[in-house]
Write an enzyme that holds these catalytic residues in place. Structure first.
Site, PDB file in Angstrom:
ATOM      1  N   VAL A  91    -106.140 -24.029 -40.459  1.00 35.56           N
ATOM      2  CA  VAL A  91    -106.917 -22.846 -40.108  1.00 35.56           C
ATOM      3  C   VAL A  91    -108.027 -23.262 -39.161  1.00 35.56           C
ATOM      4  O   VAL A  91    -108.672 -24.301 -39.346  1.00 35.56           O
ATOM      5  CB  VAL A  91    -107.498 -22.182 -41.372  1.00 35.56           C
ATOM      6  CG1 VAL A  91    -108.384 -21.015 -41.000  1.00 35.56           C
ATOM      7  CG2 VAL A  91    -106.371 -21.744 -42.281  1.00 35.56           C
ATOM      8  N   CYS A  92    -108.240 -22.456 -38.141  1.00 36.68           N
ATOM      9  CA  CYS A  92    -109.251 -22.744 -37.127  1.00 36.68           C
ATOM     10  C   CYS A  92    -110.196 -21.559 -37.050  1.00 36.68           C
ATOM     11  O   CYS A  92    -109.935 -20.591 -36.339  1.00 36.68           O
ATOM     12  CB  CYS A  92    -108.587 -22.992 -35.776  1.00 36.68           C
ATOM     13  SG  CYS A  92    -109.764 -23.233 -34.468  1.00 36.68           S
ATOM     14  N   ILE A  93    -111.272 -21.615 -37.827  1.00 36.03           N
ATOM     15  CA  ILE A  93    -112.310 -20.598 -37.730  1.00 36.03           C
ATOM     16  C   ILE A  93    -113.639 -21.304 -37.584  1.00 36.03           C
ATOM     17  O   ILE A  93    -113.783 -22.476 -37.946  1.00 36.03           O
ATOM     18  CB  ILE A  93    -112.321 -19.665 -38.958  1.00 36.03           C
ATOM     19  CG1 ILE A  93    -112.383 -20.486 -40.243  1.00 36.03           C
ATOM     20  CG2 ILE A  93    -111.122 -18.739 -38.943  1.00 36.03           C
ATOM     21  CD1 ILE A  93    -112.471 -19.614 -41.473  1.00 36.03           C
TER      22      ILE A  93
END
Lengths: 169, 536
Positions: A91-93
């Site tokens: 996940v890339c947040i």
């Protein structure tokens, strides 16, 4: 180092008990293995009124030894089609990025990881990401293109992920 | 944890554990179950407490989805712990393709306006409007199956009125650009317009288009126009040079229009104009013989055949092959130009009076239409700019010649180029014709004349109301006879000067007539006299 690891372990133990006693709607979190407090398993229920409604997506959260000074990493183990999720499930947040200035200049320092975040806030941010994809700096370029130009294709693939997650129950 | 184990060892019998179930809709309830039971059994117990059947239950505990085969203890479930329950939905059925097909719906509106516009333009051609002949040919040649519909439209005025009142037709008529583009699509029409720039002006004039459409919408108006055209044709044929003028107009205007409306491949249509011309020529030769037998134009005029009481036949209708019908349906341009060029047949004073008198009440409609036709203006310019033709026209009438010899001022006025240019301007001619009509009606009825004068002076452009008023005056106009030259009243004698005074802003007809009579027709002296009176 030992003191830091001890602090992280105590903090995670506390958060785990809190989640068990007072669960939050939308997800369920627990340890992958009772002997390892730094690896959690999270089941995210697809948010209603979104493309992911009806799905059950599993993810692994790996916490660093110096937690909460550094952010954990989250990786979906279920199949996921989203502009901000890498093909391998990571996940890339913004809140999961290390503190400091962004080398690429896409996000503000205030948006990145701060020690005040908890497991609950992290998972809620991921749920919010599912509702509102950000296609400006995508992790999955193909998914971002589908989201931007071919919305029908995007919906079809998301429905496939939802159906697959249901079958794995 | 160790303490817990000790307690468990102390109690051999397994105790019922209290577990909390939390649903996604926010409801929360407690269930007592044995931790050693399987998840499947536990789901059955949960089903009793809520309305979700066991197969649809999805239990999630600590990030794991509970399997039916496993036991609760294997997942580490303990008393007072909370388990999430989500209702699983049945697999949705495959969505069927949309049954609606938009293609037939799109085709239907496309054919309706084409058919309506084709019928519309066909009927416009029937009324003798040159501007619409090309459009008619465009649809007639492009859509052969449209002929039957055109015939139906031509024979049913009510159907035509309904079509014209459709909102679609209203929008079409309100957009001159669309109509112009339709007409320009015809190569022959484009070539014809290149040769005659004046025709392009007619086709590009929205007001002429709108007036013609108004005529098509009203069957009575269309019938009246046809009757007027027929009457004008009879008058032209009875004048000495009428036949030659008709033939010239036919060769320069009517024949190219007919060729533009029919493609070269359709031989049967191309042969019709020539057959009609030959038939017309034979008929007119007989009339010329009859005219030669008489000594005065007045007798010829009185001996002319009575005009048709029925509307003219439609050249493109079932009677397309009729030579008589084709011969008697030229555009109004030819009719009016020939009338303007043949004043000798009708005794009158000067050129302006000639134009008005030759028209008479019966030609009021076409006179107003012709005034807005640049082609007619061009032809009048050619006639009046040629001194020889001007002298010929004037010498054809003995009365006019005597008047010219006795009055040198009259000759100077007529031969003055500036005066001629002023006379041939559309505004002057339009006011002249309107004023002439008012004066003619005034001879019979004083009150009617007064009302008409006021309405005519205020009209900047000819509109439907003016046309209707002129129709109502047809009866009065028809009753007028040809006046004798010595007894010409002042209104007719000074018609040109009166028109000029009205153009300058003097709208009192009686005052103008009085001033002109006192100054013997001198406009400048009359103006000074009128201004002097105002000064007093």
């Amino acid at each position: 180092m030992a003191s830091s690891a001890s602090q992280a372990s105590l903090l995670l133990q506390k958060q785990l008990k809190d989640l068990a006693k007072n669960p939050v709607d939308g997800f369920s979190a627990g340890l992958v293995d009772d002997s390892n407090i730094f690896e959690w398993q999270v089941t995210i229920i697809g948010p209603p009124d979104t493309l992911y409604d009806g799905g059950y997506f599993n993810a692994i959260m790996t916490f660093p030894q110096n937690y909460p000074n550094s952010p954990p990493s989250v990786r979906f183990t279920s199949e996921m089609w989203h502009p901000n999720v890498y093909p391998d499930g990571r996940v890339c947040i913004s809140i999961l990025h290390p503190p400091g200035e962004d080398p690429n200049g896409y996000e503000l320092a205030s948006e990145r990881w701060t020690p005040v975040h908890t497991v609950e806030s992290i998972v809620l941010s991921i749920i919010s990401m599912l509702s509102s994809p950000n296609d400006e700096s995508p992790a999955n370029i193909e998914a971002a293109k589908d989201w931007r130009e071919k919305r029908d294709e995007f919906k079809k693939k998301v429905r496939q992920c939802v159906r697959k997650s249901q079958e794995m129950l | 944890m160790g303490g817990g184990d000790a307690d468990a060892g102390g109690e051999p019998a397994a105790a019922q554990a209290t577990l909390h179930i939390r649903c996604t809709n926010g409801s929360k309830f407690a269930v007592r179950a044995d931790l050693g039971a399987t998840v499947g059994t536990f789901k059955a117990i949960v089903a009793d407490s809520c309305d979700v059947p066991a197969p649809q239950q999805r239990l999630i505990y600590k990030g794991r989805i509970l399997k039916d085969e496993q036991t609760l203890a294997s997942y580490g479930v303990e008393t007072d712990h909370t388990i999430h329950m989500v209702r699983g939905a049945a697999p949705p059925p495959a969505s069927t393709a949309p049954a609606a097909n938009q293609e037939p719906t799109t085709a239907a509106p496309a054919s309706s306006p084409a058919a309506g516009l084709g019928g519309l333009l066909q009927n416009l051609g029937a009324t003798g409007a040159a501007a619409n002949s090309g459009g008619l040919g465009l649809f007639g040649s492009g859509l052969p199956e449209l002929d039957h519909m055109q015939q139906q439209l031509a024979e049913n005025p009510n159907l035509m009125r309904e079509i014209m009142n459709m909102p679609l037709m209203q929008n079409l008529m309100n957009s001159p650009e669309l109509i112009r583009s339709i007409i320009m699509n015809n190569p022959q029409m484009r070539e014809l317009i290149d040769r005659n720039p004046d025709l392009a002006h007619v086709l590009n004039d929205p007001s002429i288009m709108r007036q013609t459409f108004e005529a098509v919408r009203n069957p009575e108006l269309m019938r009246e126009m046809m009757r007027n055209t027929d009457r004008a044709m009879s008058n032209i044929e009875s004048s000495p040079e009428g036949f030659n003028m008709l033939r010239r107009m036919y060769e320069t205007v009517q024949e190219p229009f007919l060729n533009a409306t029919t493609m070269g491949s359709e031989g049967d249509r191309n042969s019709n104009p020539f057959a009609a011309l030959l038939g017309n020529q034979g008929s007119n030769q007989a009339r010329d013989s009859a005219a030669n037998g008489t000594t005065t134009a007045s007798d010829t005029t009185s001996g002319a055949p009575a005009p048709n009481t029925n509307p003219l036949p439609n050249p493109w209708g079932p009677n397309a092959g009729s030579a008589q019908g084709a011969a008697r349906s030229p555009p109004a341009t030819n009719t009016r130009s020939t009338t303007a060029g043949g004043p000798g047949g009708l005794g009158s004073a000067d050129f302006g009076s000639t134009l008005g008198a030759s028209g008479g009440g019966s030609d009021a409609t076409f006179l107003t239409q012709v005034l807005q036709n640049p082609t007619m203006m061009q032809m009048m310019q050619n006639i009046m700019s040629n001194p020889q033709s001007m002298n010929q026209l004037l010498n054809m009438n003995p009365n006019v010649r005597n008047m010219m010899e006795s009055n040198t001022q009259m000759r100077e006025m007529i031969q003055n180029p500036e005066f001629i240019r002023q006379l041939t301007s559309p505004e002057t001619l339009q006011q002249l014709i309107s004023f002439q009509q008012s004066l003619m009606s005034q001879l019979g009825q004083q009150q009617t004349g007064q009302e008409r004068t006021q309405s005519a002076s205020g009209a900047g452009n000819v509109n439907l109301n003016t046309l209707m008023n002129m129709f109502s005056g047809l009866g009065a106009g028809g009753g007028l006879g040809v006046p004798n030259a010595p007894n010409v009243p002042p209104e007719e004698l000074y018609a040109t000067q009166l028109a000029q005074l009205q153009e300058m802003g003097f709208f009192d007809t009686q005052e103008n007539i009085r001033a002109l009579a006192a100054t013997a027709g001198n406009v400048h002296a009359a103006v000074e006299r009128l201004l002097g009176n105002m000064g007093q």
